[in-house]
Design a protein around this motif. Structure first.
Motif, PDB file in Angstrom:
ATOM      1  N   THR A  18       1.521   1.586  -1.765  1.00 16.75           N
ATOM      2  CA  THR A  18       1.487   2.288  -0.472  1.00 16.75           C
ATOM      3  C   THR A  18       1.864   3.744  -0.709  1.00 16.75           C
ATOM      4  OG1 THR A  18       3.803   1.866   0.135  1.00 16.75           O
ATOM      5  CG2 THR A  18       2.175   0.203   0.808  1.00 16.75           C
ATOM      6  N   SER A  19       1.322   4.620   0.131  1.00 12.77           N
ATOM      7  CA  SER A  19       1.555   6.053  -0.063  1.00 12.77           C
ATOM      8  C   SER A  19       1.460   6.780   1.267  1.00 12.77           C
ATOM      9  CB  SER A  19       0.492   6.595  -1.040  1.00 12.77           C
ATOM     10  OG  SER A  19       0.709   7.957  -1.334  1.00 12.77           O
ATOM     11  N   GLY A  20       2.048   7.954   1.315  1.00 11.60           N
ATOM     12  CA  GLY A  20       1.934   8.810   2.495  1.00 11.60           C
ATOM     13  C   GLY A  20       2.901   8.414   3.587  1.00 11.60           C
ATOM     14  N   PRO A  21       2.815   9.098   4.710  1.00 15.95           N
ATOM     15  CA  PRO A  21       3.665   8.762   5.864  1.00 15.95           C
ATOM     16  C   PRO A  21       2.972   7.710   6.709  1.00 15.95           C
ATOM     17  CG  PRO A  21       2.333  10.662   6.401  1.00 15.95           C
ATOM     18  CD  PRO A  21       1.909  10.216   5.006  1.00 15.95           C
ATOM     19  N   THR A  22       3.626   7.252   7.754  1.00 19.18           N
ATOM     20  CA  THR A  22       2.890   6.581   8.830  1.00 19.18           C
ATOM     21  C   THR A  22       3.057   7.429  10.086  1.00 19.18           C
ATOM     22  OG1 THR A  22       4.704   5.170   9.597  1.00 19.18           O
ATOM     23  CG2 THR A  22       3.293   4.286   7.846  1.00 19.18           C
ATOM     24  N   ARG A  35       8.173  13.023   6.928  1.00 22.25           N
ATOM     25  CA  ARG A  35       7.561  14.003   6.041  1.00 22.25           C
ATOM     26  C   ARG A  35       7.146  13.314   4.762  1.00 22.25           C
ATOM     27  NH1 ARG A  35       8.705  19.108   7.816  1.00 22.25           N
ATOM     28  NH2 ARG A  35      10.745  19.282   8.794  1.00 22.25           N
ATOM     29  N   SER A  36       5.890  13.377   4.407  1.00 21.60           N
ATOM     30  CA  SER A  36       5.439  12.861   3.119  1.00 21.60           C
ATOM     31  C   SER A  36       4.063  13.417   2.830  1.00 21.60           C
ATOM     32  CB  SER A  36       5.359  11.329   3.152  1.00 21.60           C
ATOM     33  OG  SER A  36       4.720  10.853   1.985  1.00 21.60           O
ATOM     34  N   ALA A  99       6.349   6.681   2.894  1.00 21.00           N
ATOM     35  CA  ALA A  99       7.481   7.064   3.742  1.00 21.00           C
ATOM     36  C   ALA A  99       7.182   6.515   5.132  1.00 21.00           C
ATOM     37  CB  ALA A  99       7.637   8.578   3.771  1.00 21.00           C
ATOM     38  N   VAL A 100       7.541   5.254   5.308  1.00 28.27           N
ATOM     39  CA  VAL A 100       7.195   4.541   6.543  1.00 28.27           C
ATOM     40  C   VAL A 100       8.117   5.014   7.665  1.00 28.27           C
ATOM     41  CG1 VAL A 100       6.977   2.244   7.584  1.00 28.27           C
ATOM     42  CG2 VAL A 100       6.537   2.547   5.127  1.00 28.27           C
ATOM     43  N   ALA A 101       7.551   5.307   8.827  1.00 27.67           N
ATOM     44  CA  ALA A 101       8.392   5.664   9.976  1.00 27.67           C
ATOM     45  C   ALA A 101       9.254   4.459  10.326  1.00 27.67           C
ATOM     46  CB  ALA A 101       7.523   6.063  11.167  1.00 27.67           C
ATOM     47  N   ASP A 102      10.539   4.688  10.514  1.00 31.21           N
ATOM     48  CA  ASP A 102      11.440   3.566  10.766  1.00 31.21           C
ATOM     49  C   ASP A 102      11.300   3.002  12.174  1.00 31.21           C
ATOM     50  OD1 ASP A 102      12.820   3.361   8.236  1.00 31.21           O
ATOM     51  OD2 ASP A 102      13.616   5.362   8.689  1.00 31.21           O
ATOM     52  N   TRP A 103      10.846   3.849  13.094  1.00 33.18           N
ATOM     53  CA  TRP A 103      10.747   3.412  14.486  1.00 33.18           C
ATOM     54  C   TRP A 103       9.408   3.783  15.089  1.00 33.18           C
ATOM     55  CZ3 TRP A 103      14.800   6.646  12.747  1.00 33.18           C
ATOM     56  CH2 TRP A 103      16.005   5.969  12.483  1.00 33.18           C
ATOM     57  N   ARG A 104       8.998   3.018  16.069  1.00 30.96           N
ATOM     58  CA  ARG A 104       7.850   3.363  16.905  1.00 30.96           C
ATOM     59  C   ARG A 104       8.316   3.266  18.351  1.00 30.96           C
ATOM     60  NH1 ARG A 104       7.133  -1.955  15.386  1.00 30.96           N
ATOM     61  NH2 ARG A 104       6.772  -3.429  17.088  1.00 30.96           N
ATOM     62  N   VAL A 105       7.548   3.845  19.261  1.00 30.46           N
ATOM     63  CA  VAL A 105       7.955   3.744  20.661  1.00 30.46           C
ATOM     64  C   VAL A 105       7.630   2.337  21.168  1.00 30.46           C
ATOM     65  CG1 VAL A 105       7.742   6.221  21.122  1.00 30.46           C
ATOM     66  CG2 VAL A 105       5.808   4.715  21.566  1.00 30.46           C
TER      67      VAL A 105
END
Ligand code: CTP
Ligand code: CA
Length: 225
Positions: A18-22, A35-36, A99-105
């Motif tokens: 896996t790579s990049g942000p979400t 940031r990624s 760099a997975v976002a830890d939270w979503r709305v």
């Protein structure tokens, strides 16, 4: 006599990366993200392909080109990244560099949120995203033989990396110091340590392509008979 090292030491292996942000949408025009650049994960995918592996790269939104010779799956959110990773299994090794976002709305708005004139910001209820590395690290029989995570930290690097190793069921954690003064974020160089149950290995400052090659070399050595 000495045998020449295999040019394609990962031939016949499937490596999932896996790579990049979400990006986690808030409404049709806004999102939450980490940031990624994706540079490190994409470099690992390229190095794995160069070592002869079949490579599946699950990438969040990045401006990088898809690496040559790699099956690249583009996703937006952490949930979609997890689903793509699960579909791509089985794999011999999984390297979770995103760099997975830890939270979503909790509730994605279908319309753009408008300022209401009160001067007060909207309350955004957040929920935690699934942990892709922990999910893969704790799989039963379908668990890849080698599961590698990353830990980008601004303080307590080794302690945090060791905690992640245990909590997520990873075999190795590639720990890197991303405090602003290091210039690692978005840059081409990286100083990493490899944290495993066997201890901590310090690597010198290298560019991200070299970190990728060394990591793939280490993985090939791990799989060597
Ligand atoms: N990771 C993941 N899925 C998540 C969060 C993290 O797969 N939802 C993976 C990353 O790809 C990385 C490792 O877990 O390989 C560590 O990510 P990091 O953000 O450092 O860990 P967290 O557990 O989210 O802890 P923190 O509170 O420090 O952000
Ligand atoms: Ca995180």
């Amino acid at each position: 006599a000495l045998l020449a090292p295999a040019a394609k030491p990962l031939a016949g292996r499937h490596i999932l990366i896996t790579s990049g942000p979400t990006h986690e949408p808030i409404d049709p025009v806004r999102y939450i993200a980490n940031r990624s650049s994706g540079k490190q994960g994409h470099a690992i995918a390229a190095a794995a392909a160069a070592a002869g592996a079949r490579v599946t790269l699950v990438s969040g939104p990045v401006t990088l080109a898809d690496p040559a010779g790699v099956t690249t799956i583009h996703v937006e959110t952490a949930s979609a990244m997890l689903a793509a990773v699960e579909r791509a299994l089985p794999a011999d090794a999984a390297i979770m560099a995103a760099a997975v976002a830890d939270w979503r709305v909790a509730r994605e708005g279908t319309e753009k949120i408008k300022k209401d004139g009160s001067g007060l910001p909207p309350a955004l209820a957040l929920v935690e995203n699934p942990d892709i590395l922990a999910t893969v690290g704790q799989l039963g029989p379908a668990r890849p033989k080698l599961v590698v995570g990353f830990a980008a930290e601004t303080e307590n690097l080794i302690a945090n990396a060791q905690a992640k190793l245990a909590r997520k069921g990873a075999d190795w954690i590639v720990a890197n110091d991303v405090s602003p003064e290091t210039g690692v974020m978005g840059g081409n160089a990286n100083t990493v340590r490899i944290v495993s149950k066997d201890g901590v290995e310090d690597w010198p400052l290298m560019d991200k392509a070299e970190v990728a090659r060394r990591l793939i070399e280490r993985i090939a050595a791990h799989f060597a008979p």
